[in-house]
Design an enzyme around this catalytic site. Structure first.
Site, PDB file in Angstrom:
ATOM      1  N   ASP A 324     -30.503   8.031  16.661  1.00 11.72           N
ATOM      2  CA  ASP A 324     -31.080   9.216  17.306  1.00 11.72           C
ATOM      3  C   ASP A 324     -32.590   9.170  17.069  1.00 11.72           C
ATOM      4  OD1 ASP A 324     -31.492  11.939  18.331  1.00 11.72           O
ATOM      5  OD2 ASP A 324     -29.339  12.176  18.054  1.00 11.72           O
ATOM      6  N   HIS A 347     -34.143   6.942  19.272  1.00  9.99           N
ATOM      7  CA  HIS A 347     -34.544   7.735  20.441  1.00  9.99           C
ATOM      8  C   HIS A 347     -36.014   8.117  20.392  1.00  9.99           C
ATOM      9  CE1 HIS A 347     -30.140   9.131  21.432  1.00  9.99           C
ATOM     10  NE2 HIS A 347     -30.264   7.827  21.313  1.00  9.99           N
TER      11      HIS A 347
END
Length: 516
Positions: A324, A347
């Site tokens: 993430d 991310h």
């Protein structure tokens, strides 16, 4: 007796008295001198004994208390002694290396064999270290400590405690250890001057928690912008624990700090957390440097570093690879400076998501610079929900090198981590967002600015942005802008004609809705 005889007798008595007094004074003087000399010698011997004692026993023994190190100094730690069986009676010794009283978890019953539950030994060690200012809790090298959920808490701990992590701490993979699920695994709360340092590893063994993303679990909203050329969705496959039972749905953060001041984390590795790896909540004065965070790129919701309601933060010289956001900056954060970070997979670095469930979010004075990103979903991103309030102000993203990043520059004020979200007019306002020297390659879209109809993004500037496409497995898109106002300070590659120069004609005056 005649008068003459009486006078002679009196004279003799007087002479004898004077002689006796003279000898008595001399004797007293000699005794006094000898007493003073003896006190001096014994005092010296006492000091020597005291020093020797304090070096081999705890500070409650003879000698003066050790002086705590300065906030910048690092305690000099002795080499960990070989493990011996713990005696059944006396309490463990606290070793003093001149700078810090050291409490070794092995002396409190920890086995470090990777199988025996060492949770109680860690708790006992912490309680002992907690009572001594500037002490060190030592987790020695060459041992693997199996530790269940534990809270290292204040507020009654002495300040400036060091958690010296040179060994490995591993999490339980037995679902019974977690009950119905916990939000944290290792938690430090309400501490002043806590430092986690060393060359050791915190291993969350998160693979027993991960599974292919179920349809009802939150997803990263930017996935909607990424359309593979040959798209097929996998069917989720549950993963079970070592005991054959499914792990709880609530996944824990590996290492969390709450309500603490002047916190430092340096040198350590955090890997394979079930969820977020390192989290700071309601903390002031945070320093993170030279850490390594590692989990697979497809591990769900495994943020690297998560900041919330925290101020005066410095993060630098670290390597973050996760499933993430490498760094996630949430509401209540200000004066955050991030530099010299390697990010990927992951991310990217994100501010938000902010304003979920009509909440107020306030973020200000954020600098992210000198960052390398490779094979990440996003580069630098701001994401907010519809219906929120508050503001994001004073943000600089500078000298960001991207390599095969899907979406290098993103503002998304329509964030939604589920299938559908209700359209709402209010929004967290964005103002003073600056991008400079964002360079490298992308695989989907170079710039995506989706700002609120009700509260457009204003004072967005771009300088020396050079992004080139890499044709791989995704469809390629041109830059996108919606209600985004600012200026192009230099020509960009590719051109971004959709950015509206200046301010909106119906520029709203800030209201209490926006103020923080």
């Amino acid at each position: 007796m005649s008068g003459l005889s009486m006078r002679g007798f009196t004279c003799m008595l007087l002479i004898a008295y004077l002689i006796w007094c003279s000898n008595f004074v001399s004797c007293i003087a000699r005794r006094s001198k000898h007493w003073r000399h003896s006190r001096t010698v014994s005092g010296s011997e006492f000091k020597k004994k005291g020093k020797s004692y304090s070096n081999s026993h705890n500070h409650h023994g003879g000698g003066s208390k050790p002086k705590p190190p300065s906030s910048k100094s690092t305690p000099t730690l002795p080499k960990a002694p070989p493990h011996k069986s713990t005696p059944s009676s006396p309490p463990p010794n606290a070793h003093n290396a001149g700078h810090s009283t050291i409490f070794n978890v092995l002396d409190f019953g920890a086995k470090g064999d990777g199988c025996t539950d060492d949770t109680k030994a860690f708790q006992a060690t912490w309680v002992a270290a907690c009572n001594v200012e500037a002490s060190t809790m030592l987790v020695p090298a060459d041992y693997a400590f199996y530790v269940g959920p534990i809270s290292f808490s204040g507020p009654y701990c002495k300040p400036n405690i060091v958690f010296q992590l040179d060994g490995t701490i591993i999490a339980p993979t037995n679902s019974n250890a977690w009950g119905g699920g916990l939000l944290q695994w290792l938690e430090f709360t309400k501490l002043l001057g806590i430092t986690i340092q060393g060359n050791g590893v915190i291993d969350g063994r998160g693979s027993v928690w991960w599974q292919d993303q179920p349809f009802d679990e939150p997803i990263d909203d930017e996935e909607k912008l990424i359309v593979p050329l040959n798209y097929t969705r996998k069917t989720p496959v549950p993963i079970q624990s070592e005991m054959g039972r499914k792990m709880p749905s609530i996944k824990p953060t590996a290492l969390r700090f709450y309500g603490s001041f002047n916190t430092t984390v340096t040198g350590i590795t955090i890997q394979n957390s079930p969820q977020c790896h390192l989290k700071f909540d309601s903390c002031n004065g945070i320093l993170v440097h030279d850490v390594s965070i590692s989990s697979p790129g497809d591990s769900p919701n495994t943020d690297g570093i998560h900041l919330q309601n925290s101020k005066d933060v410095l993060i630098h010289s670290s390597k973050l690879a996760c499933g993430d956001d490498c760094i996630s900056i949430q509401t209540g954060c200000s004066n955050v400076y991030v530099h010299n970070i390697n990010c990927g997979p992951g991310h990217g670095i994100s501010i938000g998501s902010l304003g979920k469930d009509n909440t107020r979010a306030c973020v200000s004075n954020i600098t992210v610079r000198d960052v390398n990103m490779h094979n990440t979903m996003n580069g630098v991103r701001i994401k907010t929900w519809q219906g929120g309030s508050g503001s994001v102000q004073g943000v600089l993203f500078s000298n960001i090198q991207v390599s095969e990043v899907q979406l290098p520059i993103v503002i998304d004020q329509f964030y939604c981590d589920k299938r559908t979200c209700k359209n709402q007019s209010s929004a967290v306002s964005l103002e003073g967002i600056n991008y400079e020297k964002i360079r490298g390659t992308y695989t989907v879209k170079p710039v995506h600015f989706a700002c609120s109809d009700f509260s457009p993004c204003v004072d967005v500037s771009l300088t020396s942005v050079e992004l080139k496409p890499v044709q791989e497995q995704y469809h390629l898109y041109d830059p996108f802008c919606w209600h985004t106002y600012g200026e192009l300070r230099t020509p960009t590659v590719p051109p971004i004609p959709c950015l509206q120069i200046g301010k909106p004609s119906s520029n709203r005056i800030q209201t209490d809705h926006d103020l923080c």
